[in-house]
Scaffold this active site. Structure first.
Site: not given
Ligand code: NAD
Length: 266
Positions: A155, A159
């Protein structure tokens, strides 16, 4: 044409939904809803976006929005989605809930609304991820612990949590397939002298960096072969696409609370 109201139309997902409803041959925008006090309330939706007027005034009047709609698609916040579930059920309008972060009381209230209303709720609306969850369970069920399961996700750098919620969904599915409980077999982020791998462990690894939207690999590493299931999200529009598909699907369903598994017929 399914008449769709968008809740939280100025939000990240609201804007994406708007684009995809406009592109759809099966759905048409019926109402654009924002929270009370939002700058856009009372203004034409096209104008606030810098384009031509389109005759849809952004509203905070939910009752009015529900009255002219077959479905309401809602990516907002739990405090908004929970009361909306009851209101949409009372109005006979299908409710697609993409919002995440519900607690147990919220989930119970939504389940209650699902006794009289039609609801699809899914923490990940991507059709591909839901398919991947199902496939992961099936493959884990078919293979014994000779095949080591590892879940690798990537990600963007912003995040804050790891493993991702989707990686945990995949881990749960693998554990279900094997007939074990995930907390008893999860092995998160190895480091140092870890010793050999435990038979039956389900490993998790997280890459963080750049602008990855979200990638998930499920690896089944066995003697002499590996199976790798991979999902790559390359556009946040896929979440909106799944939600619109769910709104259309709900039009032919009985009352109840459904998941994307039901929408996909998995
Ligand atoms: P966001 O903050 O950009 O948008 C939320 C919008 O809701 C805002 O425009 C806000 O003004 C509006 N809103 C708040 N209260 C409202 C009210 N009472 N009435 C109408 N509108 C109201 O957030 P986002 O990134 O679009 O995400 C929203 C939610 O969707 C989060 O819970 C997120 O985790 C979830 N999400 C789920 C998926 C999925 O696939 N299920 C994918 C992406 C995001």
């Amino acid at each position: 044409m399914v008449r769709i109201a968008i809740m939280g139309v100025s939000g990240r997902m609201g804007q994406m939904l708007l684009r995809l409803v406009d592109e759809s041959d099966l759905a048409v925008l019926s109402a654009a809803v924002e929270r009370q006090g939002h700058d856009w309330i009372g203004q034409d939706l096209g104008s606030v976006q810098g384009g031509a007027a389109r005759g849809i005034i952004v509203t905070d009047d939910l009752a009015q929005a529900l009255e002219c709609s077959d479905a309401i698609v809602d990516f907002t916040a739990p405090a908004v989605s929970v009361p909306l579930a009851e209101q949409a059920a009372a109005a006979g309008v299908a409710h697609v809930i993409g919002t995440t972060g519900f607690d147990d009381d919220d989930l119970a209230a939504i389940a209650q609304a699902g006794k009289t209303g039609r609801i699809v709720r899914a923490g990940n609306m991507s059709l591909g991820v839901n398919l991947l969850v199902k496939l992961t369970q099936q493959i884990a069920q078919a293979l014994d612990t000779e095949y080591d399961i590892e879940i690798i996700e990537a990600h963007h750098r912003h995040k804050v949590d790891a493993p991702s919620g989707t990686a945990l969904m995949l881990g749960e599915a693998a554990a279900r397939g094997r007939g074990v409980l995930l907390p008893e077999v999860a092995d998160r982020g190895r480091d140092g002298i870890t010793g050999p791998r435990d038979a039956g462990a389900i490993g998790f690894h997280a890459i963080r960096g750049g602008d990855y939207i979200g990638e998930h690999d499920v690896v089944f590493a066995g003697p002499g072969e590996r199976i790798v299931l991979r999902h790559v999200a390359s556009d946040r529009a896929l979440f909106a696409r799944g939600a619109i598909r769910a709104a259309i699907w709900l039009q032919t369903q009985d009352v109840g609370e459904y998941s994307m598994f039901d929408v996909l017929g998995l």
